[in-house]
Design a protein around this motif. Structure first.
Motif, short mmCIF file in Angstrom:
data_model
loop_
_atom_site.label_atom_id
_atom_site.label_comp_id
_atom_site.label_asym_id
_atom_site.label_seq_id
_atom_site.Cartn_x
_atom_site.Cartn_y
_atom_site.Cartn_z
N LEU A 157 0.96 -1.04 -0.18
CA LEU A 157 -0.05 -0.70 -0.21
C LEU A 157 1.17 1.17 0.34
O LEU A 157 0.56 2.52 -0.58
CB LEU A 157 -0.82 0.50 1.10
CG LEU A 157 -2.35 -1.15 1.28
CD1 LEU A 157 -2.77 -0.88 2.51
CD2 LEU A 157 -2.85 -0.84 0.25
N MET A 158 1.93 1.05 0.97
CA MET A 158 3.26 2.52 0.66
C MET A 158 2.39 3.25 1.66
O MET A 158 3.28 4.99 1.04
CB MET A 158 3.47 2.80 -0.83
CG MET A 158 4.64 1.33 -1.36
SD MET A 158 6.05 1.33 -0.47
CE MET A 158 6.68 2.63 -0.22
N GLY A 159 1.11 3.07 2.02
CA GLY A 159 0.79 4.35 2.45
C GLY A 159 -0.26 4.56 2.69
O GLY A 159 -1.02 5.67 3.01
N ASN A 160 -1.36 4.58 0.78
CA ASN A 160 -1.73 5.53 0.68
C ASN A 160 -3.14 4.49 0.08
O ASN A 160 -3.52 3.37 0.80
CB ASN A 160 -1.19 4.64 -1.47
CG ASN A 160 -0.11 6.20 -1.44
OD1 ASN A 160 0.29 7.25 -0.42
ND2 ASN A 160 0.73 5.10 -1.64
N GLY A 161 -4.47 4.89 0.42
CA GLY A 161 -5.39 4.64 -0.35
C GLY A 161 -6.46 3.84 0.58
O GLY A 161 -7.61 3.52 1.26
N THR A 162 -6.05 4.15 2.41
CA THR A 162 -6.97 4.44 3.82
C THR A 162 -7.88 5.56 3.88
O THR A 162 -7.10 6.89 3.32
CB THR A 162 -6.24 3.97 4.49
OG1 THR A 162 -4.80 5.31 4.93
CG2 THR A 162 -4.94 2.97 4.66
#
Length: 274
Positions: A231-236
């Motif tokens: 996710l690399m910290g994305n999309g939450t």
């Protein structure tokens, strides 16, 4: 006094040291939250555990699936994998102390003042905060008991995958452990899927990332997790923070300062220590 949250370290000791130096971390004033998977794959798992243990009460930890796997290796349940690079830890003179300290760490952290929850993988939308706390305490109790090898020997299974208060014994413990340390996707009713590891845009219908489903916990708390490096910290959604950015895979180690919501990221170097 600052609260710093750091994603999965995976034995990346040099990067951990570097990021703590960048924020001038003070163990007597600041608090450090760690999303689990402290060990394995990076070059410095031994040094990571020694540092974290030395920081004492200034650190709040949750255990991840790689941490539990290390406990299983130590207990003789599974083989030590060369790619985990944990042999120096297992052969260290203080290995017994470090491993026993590790198995006394929690799988869930809750700060009611900050309205902040942290687990390694996430929180099933089928739970409220009281159920989550109860299930966490049950897992933690068995890990701290003399029966922990029996539990670890049964945790490598995907079933049951649906929550019920009627669950009991090892089945209940396994469900809770999968939620806290392995979960990525759920069906719309909250039932776990323990197979898919694809990115959300490639996941088959009707699977959904756990954090996209309505949750009584997410309504009242911010949630911090690791585990899902791709996710690399994305999309939450707002209020949910994925901090695993794949340091040991050549990505970055990510730190979030809770008070100002600023991020710091340190690229992976492969250096064992300083």
């Amino acid at each position: 006094m600052s609260t710093y949250l750091i994603g999965d370290i995976h034995g990346c000791y040099y990067e951990l040291q570097t990021i703590l130096e960048q924020v001038n971390f003070n163990q007597f004033m600041d608090t450090l939250w760690l999303t689990g998977d402290l060990v394995a794959r990076g070059p410095g798992s031994l040094e990571v555990l020694r540092l974290i243990r030395r920081l004492g009460d200034s650190v709040r930890i949750v255990l991840g699936n790689h941490d539990l796997h290390l406990l299983a290796v130590y207990a003789g349940i599974v083989r030590n994998k060369f790619k985990d690079r944990t042999t120096p830890l297992l052969e260290a003179s203080d290995a017994d102390d470090l491993i026993n300290w590790l198995r006394y760490q929690p799988v869930l952290q809750v700060d009611n003042q900050k309205k902040l929850v942290m687990t390694h993988a996430g929180i099933t939308p089928q739970w409220n905060i009281d159920t989550a706390l109860q299930c966490a305490r049950e897992v933690e109790a068995i890990l701290r008991s003399d029966s922990y090898p029996l539990f670890l020997n049964t945790m490598y299974e995907d079933m049951p995958n649906n929550w019920s208060q009627e669950l009991s014994g090892l089945a209940r413990l396994r469900f809770s452990t999968n939620v806290f340390t392995r979960m990525r996707y759920c069906f719309p009713n909250g039932q776990l899927d323990m197979i898919c590891k694809d990115m959300p845009n490639k996941a088959p219908e009707p699977l959904r990332p756990w954090f996209t489903l309505p949750s009584p916990i997410a309504e009242k708390y911010s949630i911090v997790f690791g585990h899902w490096a791709s996710l690399m910290g994305n999309g939450t959604p707002k209020g949910i923070y994925g901090l695993d950015t794949g340091c040991c895979w050549g990505g970055e180690l990510t730190l979030l300062c809770w008070e100002d919501k600023k991020f710091i990221r340190i690229p992976y170097t492969g250096i064992k220590n300083t």
